[in-house]
Design an enzyme around this catalytic site. Structure first.
Site, short mmCIF file in Angstrom:
data_model
loop_
_atom_site.label_atom_id
_atom_site.label_comp_id
_atom_site.label_asym_id
_atom_site.label_seq_id
_atom_site.Cartn_x
_atom_site.Cartn_y
_atom_site.Cartn_z
N HIS A 136 1.01 -1.30 -0.10
CA HIS A 136 0.01 0.04 -0.04
C HIS A 136 0.91 1.19 0.08
O HIS A 136 2.24 1.13 0.39
CB HIS A 136 -1.02 -0.09 1.25
CG HIS A 136 -0.24 0.32 2.47
ND1 HIS A 136 -0.09 1.75 2.75
CD2 HIS A 136 0.18 -0.17 3.87
CE1 HIS A 136 0.16 2.12 3.92
NE2 HIS A 136 0.73 0.68 4.46
N CYS A 137 0.37 2.46 -0.44
CA CYS A 137 0.87 3.71 -0.33
C CYS A 137 -0.10 4.69 0.51
O CYS A 137 -0.96 4.21 1.21
CB CYS A 137 1.47 4.24 -1.51
SG CYS A 137 0.40 4.05 -3.13
N GLU A 138 -0.05 5.79 -0.07
CA GLU A 138 -0.92 6.65 0.44
C GLU A 138 -2.58 6.51 0.19
O GLU A 138 -3.53 6.60 0.75
CB GLU A 138 -0.67 8.25 0.18
CG GLU A 138 -1.65 9.11 0.95
CD GLU A 138 -1.21 10.77 0.52
OE1 GLU A 138 -1.89 11.57 1.08
OE2 GLU A 138 -0.32 11.01 -0.07
N SER A 165 -2.86 4.05 -2.62
CA SER A 165 -2.75 2.96 -3.28
C SER A 165 -2.98 2.93 -4.82
O SER A 165 -3.95 2.02 -5.28
CB SER A 165 -3.52 1.73 -2.69
OG SER A 165 -3.09 1.15 -1.36
N TYR A 222 -3.19 4.12 2.78
CA TYR A 222 -3.11 4.29 4.23
C TYR A 222 -4.20 5.38 4.75
O TYR A 222 -4.83 5.47 5.77
CB TYR A 222 -1.79 5.02 4.71
CG TYR A 222 -1.66 5.28 6.09
CD1 TYR A 222 -1.64 4.35 7.06
CD2 TYR A 222 -1.77 6.71 6.64
CE1 TYR A 222 -1.57 4.65 8.39
CE2 TYR A 222 -1.61 6.95 7.91
CZ TYR A 222 -1.49 5.76 8.96
OH TYR A 222 -1.39 6.02 10.29
#
Length: 306
Positions: free
Chosen positions: A212-214, A216, A252
């Protein structure tokens, strides 16, 4: 008496010439069509009509003859035949389409029966987690509640280890992340962590990786594809070290809004934070430089193989 005359006239049909000789008078009609004793005035058709009829049937004539007023035309009959033939042809095409449609449906059914999209990467078993729709159709997405189920031990009997990889930049990770998540934003770091010494499953328990990232949207999905690509290159198809990869839908930001108690610290620092503009610029430059060097290394390795 009339019957005898009629029979004699009919018998003359077998011996009468069909076309006039050139030596005959132009005013006379041929014996076949000029007999005045035939009933109904059949012999009243002029010779020009015959010559015109012969011209119409010649190979060089393609123009259709118009029907003269008062004379029966064969066009309705031909048109009717063409209409019936056209209808039969259209019906045949419809039947053919129906057969093709049934055949296509059967083929699609066979494809769906053999479809392996619901199997993990090495096709050994189905996916453990319930997946949801996401931005990238080639990836498997899970929601925040599924991560909470993993963190609370609901899959302990089926999972040996679930690695949550946070692909955001370090200042984002330090501002708040999922409990137990590992911050790896560079592809070389992920390759070093996962593929140099792969995590082995045991006792029929799975090893699962979640990215995941900020949001996704880009970084997380890109890292997921990178791991799958490298994993494929290092194994004989279809074997994989990590056949079960997921992406956290919403990243996130969505997880923090839904499951804040499972974050540490319980805060959220966006990538475009005002206080970290220089950090963003530095990490982006580093990522682009590494990507450029990676392309050069791959090109050099390809040239060595040639």
């Amino acid at each position: 008496q009339n019957d005898e005359e009629l029979r004699s006239d009919v018998s003359s049909l077998w011996t009468a010439p069909l076309v006039m000789r050139r030596g005959d008078s132009r005013g006379k009609r041929c014996r076949l069509f000029g007999s005045s004793s035939l009933p109904g005035g059949i012999g009243k058709t002029p010779q020009k009509r015959m010559e015109r009829s012969q011209e119409e049937h010649s190979p060089g004539k393609s123009k259709k003859r118009r029907s003269l007023p008062g004379t029966p035309s064969e066009e309705p009959t031909v048109g009717g035949l063409a209409s019936r033939c056209g209808t039969a042809t259209r019906w045949g095409r419809v039947c053919l389409k129906m057969v093709k449609s049934q055949s296509s449906t059967a083929e699609i059914g066979n494809i769906l029966d053999s479809d392996q999209r619901d199997l993990i990467g090495d096709f050994s078993k189905g996916y453990l987690f319930h997946t949801v729709d996401g931005k990238h159709q080639d990836l498997k997405y899970i929601d925040s509640e599924m991560i909470v189920s993993v963190l609370t031990g609901k899959f302990a009997s089926s999972i040996k280890e679930c690695v949550i990889i946070d692909c955001r930049y370090p200042y984002e990770y330090e501002g708040g992340h999922i409990k137990g998540a590992i911050n790896l934003h560079m592809e070389e770091d992920v390759e070093e962590y996962l593929l140099k010494k792969p995590i082995q499953p045991s006792d029929n328990k799975r090893v699962i990786i979640v990215f995941h990232c900020e949001f996704s949207s880009e970084r997380g999905p890109r890292m997921c594809r990178f791991v799958r690509e490298r994993d494929r290159l290092g194994n004989e198809y279809p074997n994989l070290h990590y056949p079960e990869l997921y992406v956290l839908k919403g990243g996130y930001k969505d997880f923090f809004s839904r499951c804040r108690s499972f974050c540490e610290p319980q805060s959220y620092r966006p990538m475009h934070h005002e206080d970290f503009k220089e950090d963003l610029k530095r990490f982006r430059t580093k990522s682009r430089t590494w990507a450029g060097e990676k392309s050069k290394r791959e090109l050099y390795s390809r040239l060595k193989k040639l």
